[in-house]
Design an enzyme around this catalytic site. Structure first.
Site, PDB file in Angstrom:
ATOM      1  CE1 TYR A 105      22.219  -3.775  37.049  1.00  9.04           C
ATOM      2  CE2 TYR A 105      22.158  -6.043  37.809  1.00  9.04           C
ATOM      3  CZ  TYR A 105      22.861  -4.967  37.304  1.00  9.04           C
ATOM      4  OH  TYR A 105      24.201  -5.083  37.040  1.00  9.04           O
ATOM      5  CB  CYS A 106      17.219  -2.278  33.280  1.00  6.52           C
ATOM      6  SG  CYS A 106      15.694  -1.526  33.867  1.00  6.52           S
ATOM      7  CE  LYS A 107      19.969   6.005  32.737  1.00  2.03           C
ATOM      8  NZ  LYS A 107      20.067   6.872  31.556  1.00  2.03           N
TER       9      LYS A 107
END
Length: 149
Positions: free
Chosen positions: A105-107
């Site tokens: 996951y990231c932003k």
């Protein structure tokens, strides 16, 4: 007479194939995770799954999903290609085993897709992406989800 040469630094440019190519190349499609799946993973940890935050360390320190490790894809794209000792020395935890499922996951999901592709190139065949990433997690009040540990 002494000649001096100027040395030009070498810049490496990373080329990442589209996800469809990755899926075809490895004959495997990454799993897509939703908020409820990640929430369940936090509430009931699974030792066969590793939640990987691929944002930069500053972003990870600001807020991270519980139980996640931080492997910043922009500044350390080759992290999963390091030998175990170098990995541990650099990141201060053990390198995930190739048999583990890595869930990225990231932003917003963009860097997570790049990280998933890189992980496959280093031999990780069991991968997933939380496509909503941290934006979705916070929007759905995930910051109130706690690990039993």
């Amino acid at each position: 007479m002494m000649l001096s040469r100027s040395i030009t630094p070498i810049t490496w440019r990373l080329s990442v194939r589209p996800l469809s190519t990755s899926s075809q190349l490895f004959n495997n499609v990454f799993k897509s995770y939703k908020f409820k799946d990640i929430k369940e993973l936090i509430e009931e940890p699974n030792s066969k799954k590793v939640l990987v935050d691929v944002r930069e360390p500053e972003e990870h320190m600001e807020y991270a999903i519980p139980n996640s490790i931080n492997l910043p894809v922009n500044t350390a794209p080759g992290a999963l290609g390091l030998i175990a000792e170098e990995f541990k020395s650099l990141f201060k935890y053990d390198k995930p085993d190739l048999t583990k499922e890595l869930i990225f996951y990231c932003k917003s999901g963009t860097r997570a897709k790049v990280a998933e592709e890189l992980a496959r190139s280093y031999g990780y065949q069991n991968t997933g992406i939380y496509e909503g990433s941290i934006n979705d997690w916070l929007k759905k009040n995930g910051k109130n989800v706690r690990s039993p540990n």
